[in-house]
Design a protein around this motif. Structure first.
Motif, PDB file in Angstrom:
ATOM      1  N   ALA A 190     106.022 -59.243  -1.778  1.00  0.00           N
ATOM      2  CA  ALA A 190     106.219 -58.632  -3.319  1.00  0.00           C
ATOM      3  C   ALA A 190     107.321 -57.968  -2.716  1.00  0.00           C
ATOM      4  CB  ALA A 190     105.291 -58.138  -3.370  1.00  0.00           C
ATOM      5  N   ALA A 191     107.724 -57.448  -1.861  1.00  0.00           N
ATOM      6  CA  ALA A 191     108.486 -56.440  -1.326  1.00  0.00           C
ATOM      7  C   ALA A 191     109.686 -56.589  -1.319  1.00  0.00           C
ATOM      8  CB  ALA A 191     108.302 -55.599  -0.395  1.00  0.00           C
ATOM      9  N   THR A 192     109.828 -58.350  -1.080  1.00  0.00           N
ATOM     10  CA  THR A 192     111.110 -58.636  -0.742  1.00  0.00           C
ATOM     11  C   THR A 192     111.278 -59.232  -2.386  1.00  0.00           C
ATOM     12  OG1 THR A 192     110.841 -60.276   0.947  1.00  0.00           O
ATOM     13  CG2 THR A 192     112.097 -61.418  -0.307  1.00  0.00           C
ATOM     14  N   ILE A 193     110.767 -59.733  -3.377  1.00  0.00           N
ATOM     15  CA  ILE A 193     110.639 -60.289  -4.846  1.00  0.00           C
ATOM     16  C   ILE A 193     111.239 -58.958  -5.605  1.00  0.00           C
ATOM     17  CG2 ILE A 193     109.843 -60.884  -6.990  1.00  0.00           C
ATOM     18  CD1 ILE A 193     108.240 -63.062  -5.328  1.00  0.00           C
ATOM     19  N   LYS A 194     110.799 -57.840  -5.512  1.00  0.00           N
ATOM     20  CA  LYS A 194     111.399 -56.567  -5.482  1.00  0.00           C
ATOM     21  C   LYS A 194     112.427 -55.797  -5.450  1.00  0.00           C
ATOM     22  CE  LYS A 194     106.341 -54.773  -6.255  1.00  0.00           C
ATOM     23  NZ  LYS A 194     106.419 -53.810  -6.193  1.00  0.00           N
ATOM     24  N   ILE A 195     113.063 -56.117  -4.361  1.00  0.00           N
ATOM     25  CA  ILE A 195     114.295 -56.203  -3.239  1.00  0.00           C
ATOM     26  C   ILE A 195     115.608 -56.995  -4.106  1.00  0.00           C
ATOM     27  CG2 ILE A 195     115.360 -55.566  -1.874  1.00  0.00           C
ATOM     28  CD1 ILE A 195     113.233 -54.432  -0.108  1.00  0.00           C
ATOM     29  N   LEU A 196     114.890 -58.816  -4.102  1.00  0.00           N
ATOM     30  CA  LEU A 196     115.756 -59.182  -4.681  1.00  0.00           C
ATOM     31  C   LEU A 196     116.339 -59.307  -5.959  1.00  0.00           C
ATOM     32  CD1 LEU A 196     115.533 -62.093  -1.648  1.00  0.00           C
ATOM     33  CD2 LEU A 196     117.040 -60.315  -1.441  1.00  0.00           C
ATOM     34  N   GLU A 197     115.432 -59.141  -6.618  1.00  0.00           N
ATOM     35  CA  GLU A 197     115.206 -59.522  -8.232  1.00  0.00           C
ATOM     36  C   GLU A 197     115.515 -60.615  -8.743  1.00  0.00           C
ATOM     37  OE1 GLU A 197     115.167 -54.564 -10.418  1.00  0.00           O
ATOM     38  OE2 GLU A 197     116.997 -55.430  -8.955  1.00  0.00           O
ATOM     39  N   PRO A 198     114.622 -61.768  -8.171  1.00  0.00           N
ATOM     40  CA  PRO A 198     116.272 -62.654  -8.915  1.00  0.00           C
ATOM     41  C   PRO A 198     115.715 -63.515 -10.197  1.00  0.00           C
ATOM     42  CG  PRO A 198     114.000 -63.492  -7.946  1.00  0.00           C
ATOM     43  CD  PRO A 198     113.791 -61.553  -7.643  1.00  0.00           C
ATOM     44  N   THR A 199     116.849 -64.360 -10.749  1.00  0.00           N
ATOM     45  CA  THR A 199     116.178 -64.389 -11.957  1.00  0.00           C
ATOM     46  C   THR A 199     115.565 -65.943 -12.068  1.00  0.00           C
ATOM     47  OG1 THR A 199     118.695 -65.941 -11.811  1.00  0.00           O
ATOM     48  CG2 THR A 199     118.180 -63.399 -12.605  1.00  0.00           C
ATOM     49  N   LEU A 200     115.590 -66.581 -10.892  1.00  0.00           N
ATOM     50  CA  LEU A 200     114.955 -67.740 -10.905  1.00  0.00           C
ATOM     51  C   LEU A 200     115.040 -67.788  -9.574  1.00  0.00           C
ATOM     52  CD1 LEU A 200     114.285 -70.493 -11.173  1.00  0.00           C
ATOM     53  CD2 LEU A 200     117.203 -71.321 -10.993  1.00  0.00           C
ATOM     54  N   CYS A 201     113.565 -68.082  -9.328  1.00  0.00           N
ATOM     55  CA  CYS A 201     112.152 -68.479  -7.723  1.00  0.00           C
ATOM     56  C   CYS A 201     112.195 -69.978  -8.111  1.00  0.00           C
ATOM     57  CB  CYS A 201     111.303 -67.563  -8.194  1.00  0.00           C
ATOM     58  SG  CYS A 201     111.019 -66.187  -7.984  1.00  0.00           S
ATOM     59  N   ILE A 202     112.618 -71.223  -6.833  1.00  0.00           N
ATOM     60  CA  ILE A 202     112.360 -71.915  -6.928  1.00  0.00           C
ATOM     61  C   ILE A 202     111.374 -72.002  -6.077  1.00  0.00           C
ATOM     62  CG2 ILE A 202     112.829 -74.033  -6.556  1.00  0.00           C
ATOM     63  CD1 ILE A 202     115.839 -73.784  -7.304  1.00  0.00           C
ATOM     64  N   VAL A 203     109.669 -72.400  -5.820  1.00  0.00           N
ATOM     65  CA  VAL A 203     108.649 -72.515  -5.621  1.00  0.00           C
ATOM     66  C   VAL A 203     108.014 -73.970  -4.764  1.00  0.00           C
ATOM     67  CG1 VAL A 203     106.135 -72.116  -4.839  1.00  0.00           C
ATOM     68  CG2 VAL A 203     107.327 -70.592  -6.394  1.00  0.00           C
ATOM     69  N   GLN A 204     108.063 -73.969  -3.952  1.00  0.00           N
ATOM     70  CA  GLN A 204     108.459 -75.347  -3.008  1.00  0.00           C
ATOM     71  C   GLN A 204     107.535 -75.755  -2.079  1.00  0.00           C
ATOM     72  OE1 GLN A 204     111.886 -75.521  -0.416  1.00  0.00           O
ATOM     73  NE2 GLN A 204     113.018 -76.517  -1.969  1.00  0.00           N
ATOM     74  N   GLY A 205     105.880 -76.078  -2.644  1.00  0.00           N
ATOM     75  CA  GLY A 205     104.658 -75.898  -2.183  1.00  0.00           C
ATOM     76  C   GLY A 205     103.952 -75.865  -3.213  1.00  0.00           C
ATOM     77  N   VAL A 206     102.575 -76.858  -3.043  1.00  0.00           N
ATOM     78  CA  VAL A 206     102.113 -76.117  -3.777  1.00  0.00           C
ATOM     79  C   VAL A 206     100.545 -75.298  -3.716  1.00  0.00           C
ATOM     80  CG1 VAL A 206      99.887 -77.795  -5.427  1.00  0.00           C
ATOM     81  CG2 VAL A 206     101.576 -79.073  -5.446  1.00  0.00           C
ATOM     82  N   GLN A 207     100.561 -75.234  -2.675  1.00  0.00           N
ATOM     83  CA  GLN A 207     100.196 -74.112  -2.068  1.00  0.00           C
ATOM     84  C   GLN A 207     100.352 -72.811  -2.146  1.00  0.00           C
ATOM     85  OE1 GLN A 207      96.524 -74.721  -0.626  1.00  0.00           O
ATOM     86  NE2 GLN A 207      96.330 -72.412  -0.245  1.00  0.00           N
ATOM     87  N   VAL A 208     101.869 -72.955  -1.521  1.00  0.00           N
ATOM     88  CA  VAL A 208     102.555 -71.553  -2.252  1.00  0.00           C
ATOM     89  C   VAL A 208     102.679 -71.024  -3.127  1.00  0.00           C
ATOM     90  CG1 VAL A 208     105.141 -70.686  -1.705  1.00  0.00           C
ATOM     91  CG2 VAL A 208     104.487 -72.083  -0.093  1.00  0.00           C
ATOM     92  N   ASN A 209     102.632 -71.585  -4.532  1.00  0.00           N
ATOM     93  CA  ASN A 209     102.580 -71.413  -5.975  1.00  0.00           C
ATOM     94  C   ASN A 209     100.774 -71.359  -5.836  1.00  0.00           C
ATOM     95  OD1 ASN A 209     102.956 -71.140  -8.394  1.00  0.00           O
ATOM     96  ND2 ASN A 209     101.485 -73.566  -9.293  1.00  0.00           N
ATOM     97  N   LYS A 210      99.701 -72.121  -5.490  1.00  0.00           N
ATOM     98  CA  LYS A 210      99.108 -70.635  -5.495  1.00  0.00           C
ATOM     99  C   LYS A 210      98.458 -69.502  -5.075  1.00  0.00           C
ATOM    100  CE  LYS A 210      93.431 -72.635  -5.294  1.00  0.00           C
ATOM    101  NZ  LYS A 210      93.380 -72.784  -3.196  1.00  0.00           N
ATOM    102  N   VAL A 211      99.283 -69.520  -3.809  1.00  0.00           N
ATOM    103  CA  VAL A 211      99.260 -67.838  -3.403  1.00  0.00           C
ATOM    104  C   VAL A 211     100.046 -66.997  -4.057  1.00  0.00           C
ATOM    105  CG1 VAL A 211      99.310 -66.793  -1.751  1.00  0.00           C
ATOM    106  CG2 VAL A 211      98.399 -69.517  -1.038  1.00  0.00           C
TER     107      VAL A 211
END
Length: 303
Positions: A190-211
């Motif tokens: 969460a902290a990484t996302i707040k700092i990087l402020e991505p316009t596109l997140c590419i989530v690799q993995g069903v379990q990652v998406n679930k979490v």
């Protein structure tokens, strides 16, 4: 298409991320300082009865990759791409941001076929995200930035963060998926996302998406496998796929690995590219396959 990057803005993000990780994960002395480290180690090195598991190894503190041209713009529109995977699936202690960047850029020097399935899939995803098509040609992996004399490789124009900043492996081969580790590391993501402020997140993995759904406060689906969402307080597009090194028909790292790359990944990321550029989403994505599969099939080998 005119591409440019704000290297000063990226340098500022890297410094803020370094400060956060130095205080919360990997200290300046090189030791892991995460207050959840003991909990994570116990969750994998001992069974539920407290007996040691000698077949399991644990490595702490493996940080993210942030390309020096992460603050990318395409025709003046921000295109900050963050790839989120489970973990590095490698048993190495205390990998700092600079080391991670160097490793990813070493992969950039390899031909497409010289990379493993995970990085092959990441290459295709990045190509699609900036409006290129999948392929193994070198030119399609390059960006010609208005302020740079030499072409910039796509690997230096995106960021890669792992949900889990520590790795656990059984018998040195298979990565262990433990809910405790994922839950403990989620605040760092969460902290990484707040700092990087991505316009596109590419989530690799069903379990990652679930979490990471725990970080999402709202979402609206705009195409199969693609949503507009607020993640950790950041408004972004989220594209969700299997891991490129997944097994069987869900494997999409190699270009000849099967239809998942072309019918699912490519279709969703073409829409994402158009949305980032401010264009309306095109119609006709009904052929994209839904992501219904056992999470255990996701597998991320060493890079």
């Amino acid at each position: 298409m005119t591409a440019a990057s704000d290297t000063l803005a990226t340098a500022g993000r890297i410094e803020r991320l370094r400060q956060y990780m130095g205080a919360q994960v990997l200290g300046s002395s090189g030791e892991c300082v995460c207050r959840k480290l003991g909990s994570c180690r116990r969750s994998v090195l001992f069974d539920r009865h407290g007996a040691p598991r000698p077949e399991v190894s644990f490595a702490a503190g493996q940080l993210s990759h942030v390309g020096r041209h992460y603050d990318l713009t395409l025709d003046g529109v921000p295109c900050r791409i963050l790839v989120i995977a489970m973990d590095t699936a490698r048993l190495r202690e205390h990998v700092k941001l600079e080391q991670r960047h160097a490793e990813v850029m070493q992969s950039a020097e390899l031909p497409f076929t010289g990379r493993n399935a995970h990085m092959q899939g990441t290459t295709s995803a990045l190509r699609l995200a900036v409006g290129h098509e999948p392929g193994d040609d070198r030119e399609g992996e390059q960006l010609r930035l208005s302020e740079a004399r030499q072409p910039v490789h796509l690997f230096d124009a995106y960021a890669m963060a792992n949900l889990r900043l520590c790795s656990a492996m059984a018998d040195g081969e298979s990565s262990l998926s433990k809910a405790t580790m994922s839950r403990n590391c989620l605040p760092h993501l969460a902290a990484t996302i707040k700092i990087l402020e991505p316009t596109l997140c590419i989530v690799q993995g069903v379990q990652v998406n679930k979490v990471i759904t725990e970080l999402i406060s709202r979402r609206r689906q705009v195409a199969p496998h693609l949503t507009q969402a607020r993640v950790a307080g950041v408004d972004t597009l989220v594209a969700t796929f299997t891991n490129p090194s997944a097994r069987g028909s869900y494997r999409w790292g190699p270009l000849n690995g099967g239809p998942y790359l072309y019918e699912t990944v490519a279709a969703a990321l073409r829409v994402a590219h158009q949305l980032v550029a401010g264009a309306p989403a095109p119609a006709g994505n009904a052929n994209v396959h839904p992501q219904r599969r056992p999470a255990a099939l996701d597998r991320q080998p060493p890079r």
